[in-house]
Design a protein around this motif. Structure first.
Motif, PDB file in Angstrom:
ATOM      1  N   SER A   1     -26.395 -94.602  12.712  1.00 50.92           N
ATOM      2  CA  SER A   1     -25.451 -94.786  13.865  1.00 50.92           C
ATOM      3  C   SER A   1     -26.714 -94.473  15.545  1.00 50.92           C
ATOM      4  CB  SER A   1     -23.893 -94.728  13.794  1.00 50.92           C
ATOM      5  OG  SER A   1     -23.786 -93.461  14.490  1.00 50.92           O
ATOM      6  N   ALA A   2     -26.444 -93.621  15.235  1.00 50.69           N
ATOM      7  CA  ALA A   2     -27.287 -93.629  16.981  1.00 50.69           C
ATOM      8  C   ALA A   2     -28.380 -93.970  17.717  1.00 50.69           C
ATOM      9  CB  ALA A   2     -27.133 -92.130  17.586  1.00 50.69           C
ATOM     10  N   SER A   3     -29.159 -94.414  16.043  1.00 50.36           N
ATOM     11  CA  SER A   3     -30.373 -94.971  16.385  1.00 50.36           C
ATOM     12  C   SER A   3     -30.221 -96.382  16.441  1.00 50.36           C
ATOM     13  CB  SER A   3     -31.533 -94.766  15.705  1.00 50.36           C
ATOM     14  OG  SER A   3     -31.201 -95.573  14.071  1.00 50.36           O
ATOM     15  N   ARG A   4     -29.491 -97.250  15.665  1.00 48.40           N
ATOM     16  CA  ARG A   4     -28.690 -98.163  15.903  1.00 48.40           C
ATOM     17  C   ARG A   4     -28.015 -98.782  16.851  1.00 48.40           C
ATOM     18  NH1 ARG A   4     -25.843 -99.260  10.633  1.00 48.40           N
ATOM     19  NH2 ARG A   4     -25.861 -96.838  10.443  1.00 48.40           N
ATOM     20  N   ALA A   5     -27.319 -98.118  17.774  1.00 51.81           N
ATOM     21  CA  ALA A   5     -26.486 -97.947  19.193  1.00 51.81           C
ATOM     22  C   ALA A   5     -28.100 -98.443  20.518  1.00 51.81           C
ATOM     23  CB  ALA A   5     -25.828 -97.139  19.392  1.00 51.81           C
ATOM     24  N   ALA A   6     -29.168 -97.254  20.188  1.00 51.49           N
ATOM     25  CA  ALA A   6     -29.960 -97.238  21.444  1.00 51.49           C
ATOM     26  C   ALA A   6     -30.397 -98.465  21.254  1.00 51.49           C
ATOM     27  CB  ALA A   6     -31.507 -96.196  20.306  1.00 51.49           C
ATOM     28  N   ASP A   7     -31.067 -99.484  20.534  1.00 46.98           N
ATOM     29  CA  ASP A   7     -31.259-100.228  20.918  1.00 46.98           C
ATOM     30  C   ASP A   7     -30.311-101.695  21.000  1.00 46.98           C
ATOM     31  OD1 ASP A   7     -32.952-102.661  21.246  1.00 46.98           O
ATOM     32  OD2 ASP A   7     -34.415-102.431  20.096  1.00 46.98           O
ATOM     33  N   PRO A   8     -29.508-102.244  21.886  1.00 49.98           N
ATOM     34  CA  PRO A   8     -28.394-103.452  21.159  1.00 49.98           C
ATOM     35  C   PRO A   8     -29.269-104.150  21.161  1.00 49.98           C
ATOM     36  CG  PRO A   8     -28.419-102.308  23.176  1.00 49.98           C
ATOM     37  CD  PRO A   8     -28.746-101.483  22.795  1.00 49.98           C
ATOM     38  N   ALA A   9     -30.381-104.606  21.528  1.00 48.81           N
ATOM     39  CA  ALA A   9     -31.240-106.195  22.200  1.00 48.81           C
ATOM     40  C   ALA A   9     -31.533-107.162  20.820  1.00 48.81           C
ATOM     41  CB  ALA A   9     -31.837-106.224  22.413  1.00 48.81           C
ATOM     42  N   GLU A  10     -31.924-105.687  20.457  1.00 48.80           N
ATOM     43  CA  GLU A  10     -32.799-106.194  19.020  1.00 48.80           C
ATOM     44  C   GLU A  10     -30.936-106.865  18.034  1.00 48.80           C
ATOM     45  OE1 GLU A  10     -33.414-104.177  14.728  1.00 48.80           O
ATOM     46  OE2 GLU A  10     -34.657-103.569  16.011  1.00 48.80           O
ATOM     47  N   ASP A  11     -30.469-106.850  17.691  1.00 45.93           N
ATOM     48  CA  ASP A  11     -28.988-106.689  16.937  1.00 45.93           C
ATOM     49  C   ASP A  11     -28.477-108.271  17.542  1.00 45.93           C
ATOM     50  OD1 ASP A  11     -27.211-103.929  17.038  1.00 45.93           O
ATOM     51  OD2 ASP A  11     -28.529-105.164  16.189  1.00 45.93           O
ATOM     52  N   PHE A  12     -28.368-108.709  19.159  1.00 44.19           N
ATOM     53  CA  PHE A  12     -28.592-109.452  19.706  1.00 44.19           C
ATOM     54  C   PHE A  12     -29.022-110.692  19.530  1.00 44.19           C
ATOM     55  CE2 PHE A  12     -25.454-106.798  21.989  1.00 44.19           C
ATOM     56  CZ  PHE A  12     -24.432-108.052  21.533  1.00 44.19           C
ATOM     57  N   SER A  13     -29.887-109.992  19.275  1.00 48.89           N
ATOM     58  CA  SER A  13     -31.887-111.145  19.413  1.00 48.89           C
ATOM     59  C   SER A  13     -31.365-112.046  18.328  1.00 48.89           C
ATOM     60  CB  SER A  13     -32.874-110.552  19.484  1.00 48.89           C
ATOM     61  OG  SER A  13     -32.897-109.630  17.989  1.00 48.89           O
ATOM     62  N   ASP A  14     -30.819-111.065  16.939  1.00 51.86           N
ATOM     63  CA  ASP A  14     -31.127-111.934  15.610  1.00 51.86           C
ATOM     64  C   ASP A  14     -29.392-113.239  15.854  1.00 51.86           C
ATOM     65  OD1 ASP A  14     -32.587-110.972  14.883  1.00 51.86           O
ATOM     66  OD2 ASP A  14     -31.090-109.283  13.333  1.00 51.86           O
ATOM     67  N   ILE A  15     -28.197-112.788  16.587  1.00 52.21           N
ATOM     68  CA  ILE A  15     -27.665-113.788  16.751  1.00 52.21           C
ATOM     69  C   ILE A  15     -27.856-114.644  17.001  1.00 52.21           C
ATOM     70  CG2 ILE A  15     -25.010-113.791  17.416  1.00 52.21           C
ATOM     71  CD1 ILE A  15     -24.775-111.038  16.988  1.00 52.21           C
ATOM     72  N   GLU A  16     -28.844-114.993  18.921  1.00 52.27           N
ATOM     73  CA  GLU A  16     -29.453-115.576  19.734  1.00 52.27           C
ATOM     74  C   GLU A  16     -30.065-116.682  18.725  1.00 52.27           C
ATOM     75  OE1 GLU A  16     -31.092-113.722  22.542  1.00 52.27           O
ATOM     76  OE2 GLU A  16     -29.055-113.419  23.581  1.00 52.27           O
ATOM     77  N   ALA A  17     -30.700-115.958  18.122  1.00 50.17           N
ATOM     78  CA  ALA A  17     -31.943-116.538  16.743  1.00 50.17           C
ATOM     79  C   ALA A  17     -30.887-117.864  15.780  1.00 50.17           C
ATOM     80  CB  ALA A  17     -32.680-115.834  16.214  1.00 50.17           C
ATOM     81  N   ILE A  18     -29.999-117.203  15.433  1.00 48.56           N
ATOM     82  CA  ILE A  18     -28.884-118.326  14.528  1.00 48.56           C
ATOM     83  C   ILE A  18     -28.496-119.576  15.570  1.00 48.56           C
ATOM     84  CG2 ILE A  18     -26.716-118.356  13.157  1.00 48.56           C
ATOM     85  CD1 ILE A  18     -27.687-115.705  12.573  1.00 48.56           C
ATOM     86  N   LEU A  19     -28.107-118.996  16.826  1.00 49.53           N
ATOM     87  CA  LEU A  19     -26.998-119.914  17.367  1.00 49.53           C
ATOM     88  C   LEU A  19     -28.209-120.995  18.560  1.00 49.53           C
ATOM     89  CD1 LEU A  19     -25.206-117.025  19.600  1.00 49.53           C
ATOM     90  CD2 LEU A  19     -24.647-119.214  17.601  1.00 49.53           C
TER      91      LEU A  19
END
Length: 145
Positions: A122-140
């Motif tokens: 969970s620490a490595s996933r939280a280190a790059d939050p832009a990657e998580d939001f890029s998927d959501i932005e692409a869907i929107l």
């Protein structure tokens, strides 16, 4: 005699409700109601109602139901006792059978070399939050939002 009268009255009431339902332009529901309301008359005409009335008022029939209930209780009780007594014996037989057949059959055939990839922490996933939001932005953006 009383049972036949009650069944006839129930059928007449059901047919009356079916007529009212048909008057309200709900023909499919009216046909279903008419079909259900004809069942009691059919049972009276076949003699089932008379047979049931004779059985319900017969002491011999009730004694027979009591004997059937006692037989069921005896069978169920014997099954419970059999399960309690035979539980330890079955477990020992199951262990012996399991060991005798193939003790290493459930071990993986690939050995220790091939292991599944570890999931990122969970620490490595939280280190790059832009990657998580890029998927959501692409869907929107795809949906024009």
């Amino acid at each position: 005699m009383i049972a036949e009268t009650v069944c006839s009255a129930v059928s007449a009431a059901g047919l009356g409700i079916a007529v009212v339902t048909a008057y309200r332009k709900r023909f499919l529901a009216a046909v279903r109601l008419a079909a259900y309301s004809l069942v009691p008359v059919g049972l009276v005409m076949t003699g089932v109602v008379g047979w049931l009335a004779d059985t319900a008022l017969s002491p011999t029939a009730w004694a027979g139901f009591g004997v059937l209930g006692a037989a069921w209780l005896l069978l169920a009780g014997s099954r419970v006792v059999e399960r309690r007594r035979g539980g330890a014996e079955r477990k020992a037989a199951g262990r012996a059978g399991r060991d005798a057949v193939a003790p290493a059959a459930s071990a993986p055939s690939l050995g220790g070399a091939a292991r599944p990839a570890a999931r990122p922490s969970s620490a490595s996933r939280a280190a790059d939050p832009a990657e998580d939001f890029s998927d959501i932005e692409a869907i929107l953006k795809k949906h024009g939002i």
